[in-house]
Design a protein around this motif. Structure first.
Motif, PDB file in Angstrom:
ATOM      1  N   LEU A  53       0.835  -1.198   0.000  1.00 32.46           N
ATOM      2  CA  LEU A  53       0.000   0.000   0.000  1.00 32.46           C
ATOM      3  C   LEU A  53       0.873   1.251   0.000  1.00 32.46           C
ATOM      4  N   ASP A  54       0.582   2.176  -0.905  1.00 32.93           N
ATOM      5  CA  ASP A  54       1.323   3.430  -0.979  1.00 32.93           C
ATOM      6  C   ASP A  54       0.457   4.567  -0.450  1.00 32.93           C
ATOM      7  N   GLU A  55       0.819   5.076   0.735  1.00 33.81           N
ATOM      8  CA  GLU A  55       0.131   6.198   1.377  1.00 33.81           C
ATOM      9  C   GLU A  55      -1.384   5.962   1.488  1.00 33.81           C
ATOM     10  N   PRO A  56      -1.809   4.896   2.161  1.00 35.07           N
ATOM     11  CA  PRO A  56      -3.238   4.603   2.220  1.00 35.07           C
ATOM     12  C   PRO A  56      -4.065   5.623   2.987  1.00 35.07           C
ATOM     13  N   THR A  57      -3.431   6.471   3.815  1.00 37.53           N
ATOM     14  CA  THR A  57      -4.199   7.465   4.579  1.00 37.53           C
ATOM     15  C   THR A  57      -4.236   8.831   3.906  1.00 37.53           C
ATOM     16  N   GLU A  58      -3.567   8.981   2.770  1.00 38.29           N
ATOM     17  CA  GLU A  58      -3.450  10.303   2.145  1.00 38.29           C
ATOM     18  C   GLU A  58      -4.828  10.829   1.710  1.00 38.29           C
ATOM     19  N   GLY A  59      -5.180  12.017   2.201  1.00 34.80           N
ATOM     20  CA  GLY A  59      -6.422  12.662   1.803  1.00 34.80           C
ATOM     21  C   GLY A  59      -7.668  11.981   2.315  1.00 34.80           C
ATOM     22  N   ILE A  60      -7.535  11.147   3.345  1.00 36.60           N
ATOM     23  CA  ILE A  60      -8.661  10.384   3.864  1.00 36.60           C
ATOM     24  C   ILE A  60      -9.091  10.949   5.212  1.00 36.60           C
ATOM     25  N   GLN A  61     -10.394  11.024   5.432  1.00 38.20           N
ATOM     26  CA  GLN A  61     -10.888  11.555   6.704  1.00 38.20           C
ATOM     27  C   GLN A  61     -10.564  10.597   7.844  1.00 38.20           C
ATOM     28  N   PRO A  62     -10.421  11.148   9.080  1.00 32.79           N
ATOM     29  CA  PRO A  62      -9.958  10.335  10.214  1.00 32.79           C
ATOM     30  C   PRO A  62     -10.777   9.071  10.458  1.00 32.79           C
ATOM     31  N   SER A  63     -12.093   9.124  10.309  1.00 30.62           N
ATOM     32  CA  SER A  63     -12.915   7.938  10.582  1.00 30.62           C
ATOM     33  C   SER A  63     -12.590   6.804   9.614  1.00 30.62           C
ATOM     34  N   ILE A  64     -12.320   7.147   8.336  1.00 34.78           N
ATOM     35  CA  ILE A  64     -11.976   6.117   7.351  1.00 34.78           C
ATOM     36  C   ILE A  64     -10.568   5.599   7.604  1.00 34.78           C
ATOM     37  N   ILE A  65      -9.674   6.476   8.054  1.00 33.34           N
ATOM     38  CA  ILE A  65      -8.326   6.025   8.415  1.00 33.34           C
ATOM     39  C   ILE A  65      -8.411   4.956   9.499  1.00 33.34           C
ATOM     40  N   GLN A  66      -9.264   5.184  10.488  1.00 37.04           N
ATOM     41  CA  GLN A  66      -9.432   4.190  11.554  1.00 37.04           C
ATOM     42  C   GLN A  66      -9.969   2.874  10.995  1.00 37.04           C
ATOM     43  N   GLU A  67     -10.918   2.962  10.061  1.00 34.84           N
ATOM     44  CA  GLU A  67     -11.476   1.750   9.461  1.00 34.84           C
ATOM     45  C   GLU A  67     -10.412   0.994   8.680  1.00 34.84           C
ATOM     46  N   ILE A  68      -9.597   1.734   7.917  1.00 32.70           N
ATOM     47  CA  ILE A  68      -8.546   1.078   7.133  1.00 32.70           C
ATOM     48  C   ILE A  68      -7.513   0.438   8.061  1.00 32.70           C
ATOM     49  N   GLY A  69      -7.158   1.151   9.130  1.00 35.02           N
ATOM     50  CA  GLY A  69      -6.227   0.584  10.097  1.00 35.02           C
ATOM     51  C   GLY A  69      -6.765  -0.700  10.715  1.00 35.02           C
ATOM     52  N   HIS A  70      -8.053  -0.698  11.033  1.00 34.72           N
ATOM     53  CA  HIS A  70      -8.683  -1.909  11.595  1.00 34.72           C
ATOM     54  C   HIS A  70      -8.629  -3.058  10.598  1.00 34.72           C
ATOM     55  N   VAL A  71      -8.931  -2.773   9.339  1.00 29.19           N
ATOM     56  CA  VAL A  71      -8.908  -3.815   8.304  1.00 29.19           C
ATOM     57  C   VAL A  71      -7.508  -4.390   8.158  1.00 29.19           C
ATOM     58  N   ILE A  72      -6.497  -3.523   8.166  1.00 29.33           N
ATOM     59  CA  ILE A  72      -5.116  -3.997   8.016  1.00 29.33           C
ATOM     60  C   ILE A  72      -4.743  -4.939   9.163  1.00 29.33           C
ATOM     61  N   LYS A  73      -5.152  -4.595  10.378  1.00 28.16           N
ATOM     62  CA  LYS A  73      -4.850  -5.469  11.515  1.00 28.16           C
ATOM     63  C   LYS A  73      -5.611  -6.797  11.427  1.00 28.16           C
ATOM     64  N   VAL A  74      -6.847  -6.749  10.939  1.00 23.54           N
ATOM     65  CA  VAL A  74      -7.610  -7.982  10.730  1.00 23.54           C
ATOM     66  C   VAL A  74      -6.925  -8.863   9.688  1.00 23.54           C
ATOM     67  N   LEU A  75      -6.436  -8.229   8.612  1.00 23.62           N
ATOM     68  CA  LEU A  75      -5.748  -8.977   7.558  1.00 23.62           C
ATOM     69  C   LEU A  75      -4.495  -9.671   8.114  1.00 23.62           C
ATOM     70  N   LYS A  76      -3.778  -8.979   8.979  1.00 26.48           N
ATOM     71  CA  LYS A  76      -2.605  -9.615   9.589  1.00 26.48           C
ATOM     72  C   LYS A  76      -3.025 -10.835  10.408  1.00 26.48           C
ATOM     73  N   ASP A  77      -4.109 -10.695  11.172  1.00 27.45           N
ATOM     74  CA  ASP A  77      -4.608 -11.820  11.961  1.00 27.45           C
ATOM     75  C   ASP A  77      -5.016 -12.989  11.062  1.00 27.45           C
ATOM     76  N   MET A  78      -5.407 -12.672   9.822  1.00 23.83           N
ATOM     77  CA  MET A  78      -5.795 -13.713   8.865  1.00 23.83           C
ATOM     78  C   MET A  78      -4.588 -14.344   8.175  1.00 23.83           C
ATOM     79  N   GLY A  79      -3.383 -13.810   8.447  1.00 20.46           N
ATOM     80  CA  GLY A  79      -2.173 -14.390   7.886  1.00 20.46           C
ATOM     81  C   GLY A  79      -1.578 -13.635   6.711  1.00 20.46           C
ATOM     82  N   TYR A  80      -2.099 -12.441   6.422  1.00 22.39           N
ATOM     83  CA  TYR A  80      -1.551 -11.654   5.320  1.00 22.39           C
ATOM     84  C   TYR A  80      -0.231 -10.996   5.714  1.00 22.39           C
TER      85      TYR A  80
END
Length: 229
Positions: free
Chosen positions: A155-182
């Protein structure tokens, strides 16, 4: 998973990356941080075969890919979300996701997991990509990369130009993906985001790695100085 050794990259006659060494271990989140213009995006483009890399090594698992074409690298399991997202604005959300399936011929259908991670995309599946907000487009771009079942997500700059609530959602998804083995490699400038999600970090200045370590051991004030110089 991904190992880069003594990598040099050029734009024309200008050297952009200088003997870069970097590793992204299996099932870990690694972030590369640095100011604008230091070569971070060039490194990602080098991994994807989009810029000239005359010397060095890029290994994905046991495979040397430095001389392989971009499509081969994608087929080998690199899911790449570039800066600016690059979704297809005239195509629907569903059609954008179906394009992601072309990167890996494992399945012809979109994994329901995609919609579990990004429920807004299911609601908007018939909407054109260009009609989505910036944050929704970023979620679509990540989902499209995941549709191809990548071995590593970049991912290249996934938070760029994104509102804080969506940044939190993306961060949550990334952590879930790690838990899934990504395995996930991220270029990012938002230090708080890096501290929240990353296992390991690298700092780049003028095309060189100047610092690295476990995020839990990061000297935050020192890193902030490096980012502000």
């Amino acid at each position: 998973m991904l190992n880069i050794k003594n990598l040099n990259a050029y734009y024309g006659e200008s050297i952009i990356l200088k003997d870069v060494n970097l590793s992204v271990p299996d099932k870990q989140i690694v972030c590369l941080i640095g100011r604008n213009g230091v070569g971070k995006t060039t490194l990602l483009k080098s991994i994807m075969g989009l810029v000239s890399t005359p010397t060095g090594s890029i290994q994905l698992g046991d495979n040397e890919i430095i001389n392989k074409p971009t499509y081969y690298r994608a087929q080998m399991g690199i899911g790449y979300v570039p800066q600016g997202r690059d979704i297809f604005p005239q195509m629907t959300v569903q059609e954008n996701l179906e394009l992601g399936l072309e990167m890996n011929k494992i399945s012809n259908t979109i994994d329901p997991m995609i919609y579990d991670l990004f429920p807004v995309l299911k609601k908007m599946s018939s909407r054109r990509g260009g009609d989505l907000s910036g944050g929704q487009q970023q979620q679509l771009a990540i989902a499209r990369a995941l549709a191809g079942k990548p071995k590593i997500l970049i991912l290249d700059e996934p938070t760029e130009g994104i509102q804080p609530s969506i940044i939190q959602e993306i961060g949550h998804v990334i952590k879930v993906l790690k838990d899934m083995g990504y395995t996930i490699f991220i270029v990012e400038q938002y230090l708080e985001f890096v501290l929240d999600i990353a296992d390991y970090f690298y700092v780049m200045e003028k095309g060189e790695i100047v610092d690295k370590g476990y995020t839990s051991d990061m000297d935050v004030n020192d890193i902030k100085r490096k980012l502000s110089v």
